[in-house]
Design a protein around this motif. Structure first.
Motif, PDB file in Angstrom:
ATOM      1  N   ARG A  70      45.404  31.952  37.322  1.00 37.35           N
ATOM      2  CA  ARG A  70      44.507  32.730  37.037  1.00 37.35           C
ATOM      3  C   ARG A  70      44.121  33.940  37.730  1.00 37.35           C
ATOM      4  O   ARG A  70      43.360  35.166  37.249  1.00 37.35           O
ATOM      5  CB  ARG A  70      43.076  31.929  36.867  1.00 37.35           C
ATOM      6  CG  ARG A  70      43.122  30.948  35.780  1.00 37.35           C
ATOM      7  CD  ARG A  70      41.690  30.221  36.014  1.00 37.35           C
ATOM      8  NE  ARG A  70      41.861  28.932  35.344  1.00 37.35           N
ATOM      9  CZ  ARG A  70      40.754  27.834  35.299  1.00 37.35           C
ATOM     10  NH1 ARG A  70      39.896  28.164  36.045  1.00 37.35           N
ATOM     11  NH2 ARG A  70      40.855  26.829  34.453  1.00 37.35           N
ATOM     12  N   LEU A  71      44.924  34.376  38.672  1.00 32.39           N
ATOM     13  CA  LEU A  71      44.928  35.488  39.626  1.00 32.39           C
ATOM     14  C   LEU A  71      45.479  36.891  38.672  1.00 32.39           C
ATOM     15  O   LEU A  71      46.586  36.337  38.095  1.00 32.39           O
ATOM     16  CB  LEU A  71      45.581  35.370  40.823  1.00 32.39           C
ATOM     17  CG  LEU A  71      44.884  34.433  41.870  1.00 32.39           C
ATOM     18  CD1 LEU A  71      45.728  34.224  43.222  1.00 32.39           C
ATOM     19  CD2 LEU A  71      43.563  34.755  42.120  1.00 32.39           C
ATOM     20  N   LEU A  72      44.887  37.756  38.976  1.00 37.79           N
ATOM     21  CA  LEU A  72      45.423  38.920  38.221  1.00 37.79           C
ATOM     22  C   LEU A  72      46.316  39.579  39.483  1.00 37.79           C
ATOM     23  O   LEU A  72      46.093  39.926  40.761  1.00 37.79           O
ATOM     24  CB  LEU A  72      44.359  40.079  38.029  1.00 37.79           C
ATOM     25  CG  LEU A  72      43.296  39.445  37.030  1.00 37.79           C
ATOM     26  CD1 LEU A  72      42.116  40.652  36.821  1.00 37.79           C
ATOM     27  CD2 LEU A  72      43.973  39.188  35.685  1.00 37.79           C
ATOM     28  N   VAL A  77      44.492  44.666  37.625  1.00 34.50           N
ATOM     29  CA  VAL A  77      43.407  45.263  38.006  1.00 34.50           C
ATOM     30  C   VAL A  77      43.191  46.481  37.974  1.00 34.50           C
ATOM     31  O   VAL A  77      42.472  47.108  37.492  1.00 34.50           O
ATOM     32  CB  VAL A  77      43.091  44.875  39.398  1.00 34.50           C
ATOM     33  CG1 VAL A  77      41.959  45.407  40.200  1.00 34.50           C
ATOM     34  CG2 VAL A  77      43.234  42.996  39.758  1.00 34.50           C
ATOM     35  N   ASP A  78      44.406  47.304  38.365  1.00 33.35           N
ATOM     36  CA  ASP A  78      44.406  48.708  38.395  1.00 33.35           C
ATOM     37  C   ASP A  78      44.126  49.263  36.813  1.00 33.35           C
ATOM     38  O   ASP A  78      43.408  50.098  36.436  1.00 33.35           O
ATOM     39  CB  ASP A  78      45.685  49.323  38.897  1.00 33.35           C
ATOM     40  CG  ASP A  78      45.419  50.829  38.833  1.00 33.35           C
ATOM     41  OD1 ASP A  78      44.595  51.398  39.258  1.00 33.35           O
ATOM     42  OD2 ASP A  78      46.559  51.328  38.626  1.00 33.35           O
ATOM     43  N   ALA A  83      40.979  51.530  32.497  1.00 36.66           N
ATOM     44  CA  ALA A  83      40.276  51.155  31.049  1.00 36.66           C
ATOM     45  C   ALA A  83      38.749  51.320  30.978  1.00 36.66           C
ATOM     46  O   ALA A  83      38.075  51.832  30.177  1.00 36.66           O
ATOM     47  CB  ALA A  83      40.827  49.980  30.348  1.00 36.66           C
ATOM     48  N   ARG A  84      38.147  50.686  32.122  1.00 38.16           N
ATOM     49  CA  ARG A  84      36.847  50.530  32.232  1.00 38.16           C
ATOM     50  C   ARG A  84      36.189  51.885  32.513  1.00 38.16           C
ATOM     51  O   ARG A  84      35.179  52.338  31.953  1.00 38.16           O
ATOM     52  CB  ARG A  84      36.466  49.456  33.350  1.00 38.16           C
ATOM     53  CG  ARG A  84      34.698  49.518  33.590  1.00 38.16           C
ATOM     54  CD  ARG A  84      34.140  48.743  32.196  1.00 38.16           C
ATOM     55  NE  ARG A  84      32.800  48.655  32.494  1.00 38.16           N
ATOM     56  CZ  ARG A  84      31.528  49.067  31.487  1.00 38.16           C
ATOM     57  NH1 ARG A  84      32.034  49.522  30.306  1.00 38.16           N
ATOM     58  NH2 ARG A  84      30.461  48.959  32.116  1.00 38.16           N
ATOM     59  N   LEU A  85      37.000  52.665  33.523  1.00 37.14           N
ATOM     60  CA  LEU A  85      36.531  54.038  33.633  1.00 37.14           C
ATOM     61  C   LEU A  85      36.307  54.891  32.582  1.00 37.14           C
ATOM     62  O   LEU A  85      35.626  55.592  32.315  1.00 37.14           O
ATOM     63  CB  LEU A  85      37.400  54.544  35.026  1.00 37.14           C
ATOM     64  CG  LEU A  85      36.873  55.959  35.359  1.00 37.14           C
ATOM     65  CD1 LEU A  85      35.475  56.007  36.025  1.00 37.14           C
ATOM     66  CD2 LEU A  85      37.805  56.463  36.462  1.00 37.14           C
TER      67      LEU A  85
END
Length: 95
Positions: A70-72, A77-78, A83-85
């Protein structure tokens, strides 16, 4: 039976001046009271850290050990942060 103990402490000049300023401003009745309040704050902070470790960090570490799949990756993460930014900036531009 006595419930207090007298201690002699040495503080850096800036801290000693802060303690004296707290007393002279009337915020505290004595230098001892300032130190006691600081120690109570330290005790509360240590308790909060302990609680965070027990309730959040340990369960998270157990979850990671049980389900490493389940780890990214760092790249994922980047990508998600980018995308969020972009989404936040687009929302801001609309306003």
């Amino acid at each position: 039976m006595r419930t207090t103990q007298s201690l002699s402490i040495t503080l850096p000049i800036e801290m000693a001046e802060m303690v004296k300023a707290k007393v002279s401003s009337g915020e505290y009745a004595s230098e001892s009271e300032v130190i006691r309040d600081g120690l109570r704050t330290l005790i509360a902070r240590d308790a909060a850290i302990e609680k965070w470790l027990v309730e959040e960090v340990v369960p998270t570490m157990k979850e990671i050990e049980e389900h490493p799949e389940r780890l990214l990756t760092a790249e994922e993460v980047d990508r998600r942060l980018d995308a969020r930014l972009a989404s936040l900036l687009a929302e801001q531009e609309k306003r």
